[in-house]
Design a protein around this motif. Structure first.
Motif, PDB file in Angstrom:
ATOM      1  N   ALA A  73       0.858  -1.189   0.000  1.00 15.92           N
ATOM      2  CA  ALA A  73       0.000   0.000   0.000  1.00 15.92           C
ATOM      3  C   ALA A  73       0.892   1.236   0.000  1.00 15.92           C
ATOM      4  CB  ALA A  73      -0.920   0.010   1.210  1.00 15.92           C
ATOM      5  N   VAL A  74       0.401   2.322  -0.585  1.00 20.28           N
ATOM      6  CA  VAL A  74       1.137   3.587  -0.615  1.00 20.28           C
ATOM      7  C   VAL A  74       0.515   4.529   0.410  1.00 20.28           C
ATOM      8  CG1 VAL A  74       1.784   5.581  -2.013  1.00 20.28           C
ATOM      9  CG2 VAL A  74       1.796   3.298  -3.021  1.00 20.28           C
ATOM     10  N   VAL A  75       1.358   5.060   1.290  1.00 17.81           N
ATOM     11  CA  VAL A  75       0.881   5.891   2.402  1.00 17.81           C
ATOM     12  C   VAL A  75       1.641   7.217   2.408  1.00 17.81           C
ATOM     13  CG1 VAL A  75       0.598   6.027   4.903  1.00 17.81           C
ATOM     14  CG2 VAL A  75       0.427   3.806   3.753  1.00 17.81           C
ATOM     15  N   PRO A  76       0.938   8.344   2.569  1.00 21.00           N
ATOM     16  CA  PRO A  76       1.633   9.632   2.697  1.00 21.00           C
ATOM     17  C   PRO A  76       2.065   9.868   4.148  1.00 21.00           C
ATOM     18  CG  PRO A  76      -0.732   9.994   2.637  1.00 21.00           C
ATOM     19  CD  PRO A  76      -0.529   8.501   2.486  1.00 21.00           C
ATOM     20  N   ILE A  77       3.296  10.326   4.340  1.00 15.28           N
ATOM     21  CA  ILE A  77       3.758  10.703   5.683  1.00 15.28           C
ATOM     22  C   ILE A  77       4.513  12.024   5.584  1.00 15.28           C
ATOM     23  CG2 ILE A  77       3.875   8.333   6.543  1.00 15.28           C
ATOM     24  CD1 ILE A  77       6.899   8.441   6.187  1.00 15.28           C
ATOM     25  N   PRO A  78       4.352  12.913   6.562  1.00 12.27           N
ATOM     26  CA  PRO A  78       5.076  14.187   6.523  1.00 12.27           C
ATOM     27  C   PRO A  78       6.523  14.017   6.966  1.00 12.27           C
ATOM     28  CG  PRO A  78       3.691  14.096   8.477  1.00 12.27           C
ATOM     29  CD  PRO A  78       3.399  12.842   7.689  1.00 12.27           C
ATOM     30  N   VAL A  79       7.421  14.709   6.272  1.00  6.70           N
ATOM     31  CA  VAL A  79       8.833  14.750   6.668  1.00  6.70           C
ATOM     32  C   VAL A  79       9.219  16.231   6.721  1.00  6.70           C
ATOM     33  CG1 VAL A  79      11.189  14.024   6.118  1.00  6.70           C
ATOM     34  CG2 VAL A  79       9.258  12.553   5.508  1.00  6.70           C
ATOM     35  N   PRO A  80       9.019  16.878   7.867  1.00  7.06           N
ATOM     36  CA  PRO A  80       9.246  18.328   7.942  1.00  7.06           C
ATOM     37  C   PRO A  80      10.702  18.740   7.805  1.00  7.06           C
ATOM     38  CG  PRO A  80       8.727  17.418  10.106  1.00  7.06           C
ATOM     39  CD  PRO A  80       8.498  16.324   9.120  1.00  7.06           C
ATOM     40  N   ASP A  82       5.821   3.280   0.004  1.00  2.00           N
ATOM     41  CA  ASP A  82       5.222   1.979  -0.277  1.00  2.00           C
ATOM     42  C   ASP A  82       5.585   1.051   0.874  1.00  2.00           C
ATOM     43  OD1 ASP A  82       5.392  -0.827  -1.138  1.00  2.00           O
ATOM     44  OD2 ASP A  82       4.863  -0.107  -3.126  1.00  2.00           O
ATOM     45  N   VAL A  83       4.574   0.520   1.565  1.00  2.00           N
ATOM     46  CA  VAL A  83       4.810  -0.344   2.725  1.00  2.00           C
ATOM     47  C   VAL A  83       3.972  -1.617   2.592  1.00  2.00           C
ATOM     48  CG1 VAL A  83       5.318   1.605   4.250  1.00  2.00           C
ATOM     49  CG2 VAL A  83       2.978   0.756   4.084  1.00  2.00           C
ATOM     50  N   ASP A  84       4.285  -2.592   3.426  1.00  2.00           N
ATOM     51  CA  ASP A  84       3.469  -3.795   3.507  1.00  2.00           C
ATOM     52  C   ASP A  84       2.053  -3.410   3.927  1.00  2.00           C
ATOM     53  OD1 ASP A  84       2.249  -6.231   4.900  1.00  2.00           O
ATOM     54  OD2 ASP A  84       4.064  -7.097   4.016  1.00  2.00           O
ATOM     55  N   SER A  85       1.049  -4.017   3.292  1.00  6.64           N
ATOM     56  CA  SER A  85      -0.343  -3.683   3.617  1.00  6.64           C
ATOM     57  C   SER A  85      -0.649  -3.861   5.099  1.00  6.64           C
ATOM     58  CB  SER A  85      -1.301  -4.540   2.781  1.00  6.64           C
ATOM     59  OG  SER A  85      -1.163  -4.267   1.414  1.00  6.64           O
ATOM     60  N   ALA A  86      -0.009  -4.844   5.741  1.00  7.69           N
ATOM     61  CA  ALA A  86      -0.261  -5.087   7.162  1.00  7.69           C
ATOM     62  C   ALA A  86       0.240  -3.938   8.026  1.00  7.69           C
ATOM     63  CB  ALA A  86       0.412  -6.396   7.589  1.00  7.69           C
ATOM     64  N   ASP A  87       1.208  -3.160   7.514  1.00  4.62           N
ATOM     65  CA  ASP A  87       1.769  -2.048   8.282  1.00  4.62           C
ATOM     66  C   ASP A  87       1.146  -0.705   7.909  1.00  4.62           C
ATOM     67  OD1 ASP A  87       3.560  -3.884   9.389  1.00  4.62           O
ATOM     68  OD2 ASP A  87       5.043  -3.539   7.802  1.00  4.62           O
ATOM     69  N   ALA A  88       0.330  -0.679   6.843  1.00  2.00           N
ATOM     70  CA  ALA A  88      -0.134   0.591   6.286  1.00  2.00           C
ATOM     71  C   ALA A  88      -0.923   1.424   7.294  1.00  2.00           C
ATOM     72  CB  ALA A  88      -0.984   0.344   5.038  1.00  2.00           C
ATOM     73  N   ALA A  89      -1.816   0.797   8.050  1.00  2.00           N
ATOM     74  CA  ALA A  89      -2.664   1.556   8.980  1.00  2.00           C
ATOM     75  C   ALA A  89      -1.837   2.222  10.070  1.00  2.00           C
ATOM     76  CB  ALA A  89      -3.722   0.639   9.588  1.00  2.00           C
ATOM     77  N   ALA A 143       0.302   5.057   8.579  1.00  2.00           N
ATOM     78  CA  ALA A 143      -0.501   6.249   8.308  1.00  2.00           C
ATOM     79  C   ALA A 143      -0.834   6.985   9.595  1.00  2.00           C
ATOM     80  CB  ALA A 143      -1.781   5.856   7.575  1.00  2.00           C
ATOM     81  N   SER A 144      -1.227   6.247  10.633  1.00  2.00           N
ATOM     82  CA  SER A 144      -1.610   6.862  11.907  1.00  2.00           C
ATOM     83  C   SER A 144      -0.430   7.571  12.563  1.00  2.00           C
ATOM     84  CB  SER A 144      -2.180   5.800  12.841  1.00  2.00           C
ATOM     85  OG  SER A 144      -2.490   6.349  14.101  1.00  2.00           O
ATOM     86  N   LEU A 145       0.683   6.864  12.689  1.00  2.00           N
ATOM     87  CA  LEU A 145       1.857   7.461  13.328  1.00  2.00           C
ATOM     88  C   LEU A 145       2.458   8.563  12.458  1.00  2.00           C
ATOM     89  CD1 LEU A 145       3.614   4.252  14.721  1.00  2.00           C
ATOM     90  CD2 LEU A 145       2.447   6.024  16.039  1.00  2.00           C
ATOM     91  N   LEU A 172       6.766   9.217  13.462  1.00  2.00           N
ATOM     92  CA  LEU A 172       7.676   8.293  12.787  1.00  2.00           C
ATOM     93  C   LEU A 172       9.039   8.933  12.555  1.00  2.00           C
ATOM     94  CD1 LEU A 172       5.479   6.624  10.005  1.00  2.00           C
ATOM     95  CD2 LEU A 172       6.406   5.537  12.051  1.00  2.00           C
ATOM     96  N   SER A 173      10.085   8.110  12.649  1.00  2.00           N
ATOM     97  CA  SER A 173      11.430   8.530  12.271  1.00  2.00           C
ATOM     98  C   SER A 173      11.887   7.632  11.127  1.00  2.00           C
ATOM     99  CB  SER A 173      12.398   8.398  13.445  1.00  2.00           C
ATOM    100  OG  SER A 173      12.015   9.286  14.487  1.00  2.00           O
ATOM    101  N   ILE A 174      12.766   8.172  10.287  1.00  2.00           N
ATOM    102  CA  ILE A 174      13.209   7.444   9.094  1.00  2.00           C
ATOM    103  C   ILE A 174      14.661   7.023   9.246  1.00  2.00           C
ATOM    104  CG2 ILE A 174      13.700   7.695   6.630  1.00  2.00           C
ATOM    105  CD1 ILE A 174      11.283   9.495   6.403  1.00  2.00           C
ATOM    106  N   VAL A 175      14.923   5.759   8.910  1.00  2.00           N
ATOM    107  CA  VAL A 175      16.282   5.233   8.853  1.00  2.00           C
ATOM    108  C   VAL A 175      16.556   4.843   7.409  1.00  2.00           C
ATOM    109  CG1 VAL A 175      17.873   3.456   9.660  1.00  2.00           C
ATOM    110  CG2 VAL A 175      16.153   4.391  11.231  1.00  2.00           C
TER     111      VAL A 175
END
Length: 206
Positions: free
Chosen positions: A114-121, A181-188, A191-193, A199-202
């Protein structure tokens, strides 16, 4: 010279109303001719309503609008077929001219993804990311940092400043949202976090 000007001045004095009417008519004719001159315009795809980041564009969300050439962004999308089915990378208002920096690439998520939008300020971090990069997403849990997704992939990111006002008449800085793009099981949970800024990115998979 005076002999020439004196009769002209006398004529204008005696017929000033007629001369004034003639000048007024000439002015009206000039204005009308100017107004009838068409301004060069090009059709552009614009949004017909406000839409959120991550929205999949449907034909009902879009319209073709004639935009003056001087207000037309260089890479504006000009055909509906090139926009329908694309995913927005940032929220837009009604009348926004669509451009590549506002929509994700055509590549869809694969099966089980699934494709999920996340903010990266953090702009410096965004500059390190490119479409196709593998990243891991982590969040603060009860006992410290926890890995939310180990194999996320950057799908698209904003490009500098993007016009989002009506007909692109003004520019505002893009929201800093990226599509992953993430695993569908992780998408919710992603998106919430992500929308909550949790969320932090590595870079890479961990």
């Amino acid at each position: 010279m005076r002999r020439i000007l004196t009769p002209i001045a006398a004529f204008v004095s005696w017929h000033r109303r007629a001369v004034g009417a003639l000048l007024a008519a000439a002015a009206v004719l000039i204005v009308a001719t100017t107004l009838q001159t068409p301004t060069p315009a090009t059709p552009a795809v614009v949004t017909s309503t406000g839409l959120a980041a991550g929205h999949i564009l449907a034909e009902s969300d879009l319209a073709l609008r004639q935009v003056p050439d001087e207000a037309m962004p260089a890479e504006a999308i000009t055909h509906l077929d090139d926009a329908v089915g694309r995913q927005l990378i940032a929220p837009v208002g009604p009348g926004t001219i669509l451009q590549p920096g506002l929509v994700a690439a055509d590549e869809p998520a694969g099966p089980g993804r699934a494709v999920v939008p996340i903010p990266v300020p953090d702009e410096a971090l965004r500059q390190l990311l490119s479409p196709g990069d593998r990243i891991s997403l982590v969040a603060q849990g009860p006992e410290g940092l926890e890995v939310v997704s180990r194999d996320a992939r950057v799908v698209a990111q904003p490009e500098g400043e993007t016009p989002t006002s009506q007909l692109g008449s003004a520019s505002v800085r893009s929201s800093g949202t990226i599509l992953v793009d993430v695993d569908s099981a992780d998408a919710a949970i992603v998106a919430s976090l992500g929308q909550a800024g949790g969320l932090s990115i590595v870079l890479g998979s961990i």
